[in-house]
Each structure stands twice: as C-alpha cells, then as structure tokens.
Design a protein around this motif. Structure first.
Motif, short mmCIF file in Angstrom:
data_model
loop_
_atom_site.label_atom_id
_atom_site.label_comp_id
_atom_site.label_asym_id
_atom_site.label_seq_id
_atom_site.Cartn_x
_atom_site.Cartn_y
_atom_site.Cartn_z
N SER A 1 9.35 -6.21 -8.76
CA SER A 1 8.89 -4.83 -8.71
C SER A 1 7.53 -4.68 -9.37
CB SER A 1 9.91 -3.90 -9.39
OG SER A 1 9.48 -2.57 -9.27
N GLY A 2 6.68 -3.86 -8.76
CA GLY A 2 5.39 -3.62 -9.38
C GLY A 2 4.44 -2.85 -8.49
N GLY B 1 -5.99 -2.27 -2.09
CA GLY B 1 -7.40 -2.17 -1.70
C GLY B 1 -7.96 -0.78 -1.95
N GLY B 2 -9.26 -0.72 -2.15
CA GLY B 2 -9.93 0.57 -2.35
C GLY B 2 -9.46 1.31 -3.58
N GLY B 3 -9.05 0.54 -4.61
CA GLY B 3 -8.65 1.16 -5.86
C GLY B 3 -7.28 1.83 -5.80
N ARG B 4 -6.60 1.69 -4.66
CA ARG B 4 -5.27 2.30 -4.57
C ARG B 4 -4.19 1.26 -4.87
NH1 ARG B 4 -3.84 3.74 0.35
NH2 ARG B 4 -5.34 2.29 1.21
N THR B 5 -3.04 1.75 -5.31
CA THR B 5 -1.92 0.84 -5.54
C THR B 5 -0.69 1.35 -4.78
OG1 THR B 5 -1.25 2.04 -7.51
CG2 THR B 5 -2.67 0.13 -7.84
N ASP B 6 0.19 0.40 -4.49
CA ASP B 6 1.46 0.73 -3.84
C ASP B 6 2.58 0.16 -4.67
OD1 ASP B 6 1.15 2.18 -1.50
OD2 ASP B 6 0.37 0.42 -0.42
N MET B 7 3.65 0.90 -4.79
CA MET B 7 4.80 0.40 -5.54
C MET B 7 5.70 -0.40 -4.59
SD MET B 7 5.87 0.66 -8.58
CE MET B 7 7.36 0.20 -9.43
N GLU C 1 1.44 -12.71 -1.54
CA GLU C 1 0.14 -12.13 -1.21
C GLU C 1 -0.23 -10.97 -2.12
OE1 GLU C 1 -0.75 -11.51 2.82
OE2 GLU C 1 -0.62 -13.68 3.12
N TYR C 2 0.80 -10.43 -2.78
CA TYR C 2 0.54 -9.27 -3.61
C TYR C 2 -0.10 -9.66 -4.93
CZ TYR C 2 3.85 -6.95 -0.47
OH TYR C 2 4.49 -6.46 0.62
N GLU C 3 -0.96 -8.77 -5.41
CA GLU C 3 -1.55 -8.97 -6.71
C GLU C 3 -1.54 -7.65 -7.45
OE1 GLU C 3 -5.49 -10.78 -7.55
OE2 GLU C 3 -4.91 -11.99 -5.80
N GLY C 4 -1.32 -7.72 -8.73
CA GLY C 4 -1.43 -6.51 -9.53
C GLY C 4 -2.82 -6.47 -10.13
N SER C 5 -3.34 -5.28 -10.41
CA SER C 5 -4.69 -5.23 -10.99
C SER C 5 -4.62 -5.65 -12.46
CB SER C 5 -5.28 -3.84 -10.83
OG SER C 5 -4.36 -2.88 -11.25
#
Ligand SMILES: [Zn+2]
Length: 417
Positions: free
Chosen positions: A97-98, A103-109, A25-29
C-alpha cells in the motif's frame, strides 16, 4: 500433484506475476510505500497492533507529505485487515500500500493484497521504502522444481530439499571416522581397516538418511544434486550406497567445501547451470513436439484465432503460452450480433473495430477488454486443457513469442482449423 492442481498453481503464479510487474513500476516520491509479509500462523490482531504502532511512530516523520502518505497507507492496510478472521489464509499473505507517483506532481493511492502465495511466507516483514518489496514473492514464483540435496565429506553430511528457489535443510549426521593419523601402538594395517569400515558405515548412514527423505517422493522429484569435496562424493556415488532409483536421478556432483547446512546453499549455487538447463528442458521438449507437428504432422495450432477456436472445440491437449506475452484481448459485438476479437498491447488504448462480416464500426467498453492469457486459460480450464508457460530463454521459446504471437497448442486430434 495432479495436473489440475498444477494448472491451478500455474494460473495463480501468472496472476501473481502480473501484479508484481505492476508493483515494480511504482515509485513513491519519498519513503512511503509499505509492504507487509504475513505468515499464516501470525494472528491478524497482532498485525493490526503492529500497523497501529507504525502509524503512531509515523507522526515523527519530518516531511509532512511523506508522513501523510505513510499514515494513509497504514490506514488503508488496517481497513483491508478487517476482512480477515483470526489468521491469514493458507501460506499467508502480502499487502502492498502506498501513494505512488502518477506523474505531474500527482499521486495515486494503491493497495494490493496477494493471498496464499505458492509457498508459505516464513516470517513477518514490515517494509517501508520508496518502492514495494517484491523480491521474496518473485523468488517463490521464479522457478519450478523439486530437487533433493546431499552434501557430505567423511565427517559430516546434510540432506535437504530445493523447492523452487528455496533451500530447506532437513537432516544431518556426523561420523566417527577417525582422522588420518593413527595413535601409537596401533598397527597400521588394523588402523586402515577400521578407518575404512567407519567410512563405509558413515556412507551407509548418509544413504539411509537420503533414502528416508527422497524415496517416497522420487516420482515428484526432478532430480538429486550431490556435493562435497573429492573424492568423498565420488566414493559415495560409485559405492552403490544410494537406493538404485535415487542413483538414477542424480543430475550431477559438484565441488562444495562446506558440508554443514550452508553447504546445501553452496551446492545450489554450484549447480546453477544444471538447474537452469533443467528448467528449460521441459519447455524445450514441448516446443520440439510443437515444431515436429507443425512440419510433419497435423496436431499443431498457433496464433490467437485458430488456437482459441481449437480450445473451444475441446481439441487442444496442451496450450503453450509464452511467459513474456503481455497482451489483452478485446471482444466486440456488432449490432448484427457478430462477435469478433482483437489482440492489443497491454498499454495500447482500446481501438474501434470494423466488423469483418458487415463492415460496421464497433466500439468496446472497459469490460470487453481482458488479459489475453486469462481469457485463454479460462477456456482451457473448462475444456480440461493443460496450460504450459514457455520461457523465452531458448531459441524455439523466443520463436513462440515472436513468430507465433506467443500462443500455440498441441492438439488431441486434427480439426482442420
Ligand atoms: Zn457484424
């Protein structure tokens, strides 16, 4: 494989499947999610070297955001690798890892390590993309089963295994069978006789090869598939060449044009329907038994509450869980010490609960919430109950999920619950 080992792998497979579902489900920008597959014979130090190299090459990435994200991922991977000695655990491991889009322009490691998959990782793979590389792992988890494979024509034969979804070529042989054209001066009759003899010898050789490989494993094996052009495979099967117990486990014969190693893969492709049927056949048998007990007997239980109660009593022989069940269970304890449970959707917030015995409202903490399948399998493990995951690819399997809450059991004895 003993049934407790089988349980162990079922449980492990379930854990893996859960992690993979999240990862998918994860996507990187950007191209910034790193996946590394590490076989168990690869030295950890050489992986660290590779990661260090990638880290320095990442400094060439133009987008500052992607560059930072990739380098952070690689640093996090290096940190994880410190926990390992010389070699990775048995069957290897996979590291994801990534920085994912939250959402909302935020990222999580996010960093996840999956150790010791059910089948060995065969080659080192470094992958950096906008999503995680999960397919090789999914293939390992995909199917159950061990099948023997034979492909042959009159010139060549290959035997091997199908383990889950993986084809493993093992042995090959080629024949001295002369072509159909006889040389001048040879009598037609003699030529035909020699040719038949040569064919017979070759079939015996192929059967010997198959016997060597399969006979010892015949009880673990789910069946044998035979492929080749007509009429070779028919002659071979009708001619009593194979060990009789192997002949009884032939699931089907299939037209396959190649008989080299690639023919083994063609054979598996050609047999897809039979293999699919076979896979759900075992699930079907379990569900048939459940429905029979439900209607005419007293050894069926279903739904979370009753199944759990029976499990705790040690009365469940087989726990049947729908493969598509995605729920959590929350354990509440009110001020008067009453323990009760609620089943909630995986993505639903934890609700407050009203104690059914004293009417008190109870709140739950994070640690009171647990994956429903883990919860039940842990009890099952302690009570020596086998867990079977049931596919939803057939009617009764779908009913298990939709009409019985995805949970049922076949009992050892009637408990009246
Ligand atoms: Zn209470």
């Amino acid at each position: 494989m003993s049934s407790s080992e089988q349980d162990q792998t079922d449980k492990q497979k379930y854990e893996f499947r859960k992690v993979i579902e999240d990862l998918k489900e994860y996507e990187g920008s950007g191209t910034q999610l790193v996946t590394i597959y590490i076989p168990d014979d690869r030295q950890v130090s050489s992986v660290v070297e590779h990661v260090t190299q990638e880290h320095s090459e990442a400094s060439n990435i133009k987008s500052k955001q992607t560059r930072t994200a990739v380098q952070d991922a690689l640093t996090s991977i290096k940190d994880r690798l410190r926990y390992y000695d010389t070699y990775p655990p048995e069957n290897g491991m996979v590291i994801f890892s990534g920085a994912i889009d939250s959402g909302g322009g935020r990222t999580d490691m996010v960093t996840k390590v999956l150790e010791s998959p059910p089948q060995p990782i065969e080659s080192f793979r470094y992958h950096c993309d906008s999503d995680f590389l999960t397919e090789p792992l999914e293939e390992m988890l995909g199917d159950k089963g061990l099948f023997g494979l034979i492909v042959l024509d009159r010139r060549e034969a290959n035997v091997g295994w199908l383990k889950g979804k993986r084809v493993e070529p093992v042995k090959s042989a080629s024949s001295l069978v002369p072509g159909k054209q006889r040389k001048g001066g040879q009598s037609a009759q003699r030529f035909a006789r020699l040719r038949l003899e040569a064919i017979d010898n070759f079939y015996q050789e192929v059967a010997g090869m198959a016997d060597d490989l399969f006979v010892d494993q015949r009880h673990e094996m789910d069946g044998i598939l035979v492929g080749g052009p007509s009429p070779t495979k028919d002659e071979f099967l009708d001619g009593d060449y194979l060990h009789h117990e192997l002949r009884d486990s032939v699931l089907g014969k299939f037209d396959v044009s190649y008989t080299d190693e690639s023919g083994l893969y063609d054979l598996v492709d050609a047999a897809q329907e039979v293999l699919g049927e076979y896979e759900i056949m075992q699930d079907k048998t379990e569900m048939e038994e459940f429905f029979k007990e439900l209607h005419d007997g007293n050894l069926a239980t279903y739904g979370f509450g009753p199944t759990r109660e029976n499990l705790i009593m040690g009365a469940v022989d087989r726990l049947l869980i729908s493969e598509d069940l995605r729920k959590d269970v929350v354990t509440y304890e009110c001020e008067n010490g009453h323990e009760e449970h609620e089943v909630v959707d995986r993505r639903e917030d934890t609700p407050d609960h009203e104690c059914s015995r004293c009417g008190e409202t109870v709140e739950a903490d994070e640690e009171d919430r647990e994956d429903l399948i883990d919860h039940l399998m842990n009890i099952a493990d302690q009570r020596g109950t086998e867990t079977k995951f049931i596919s939803t690819d057939f009617e009764k399997g779908e009913q298990l999920l939709n009409a019985f809450g995805g949970i049922a059991g076949i009992l050892r004895y009637d408990t009246g619950v």
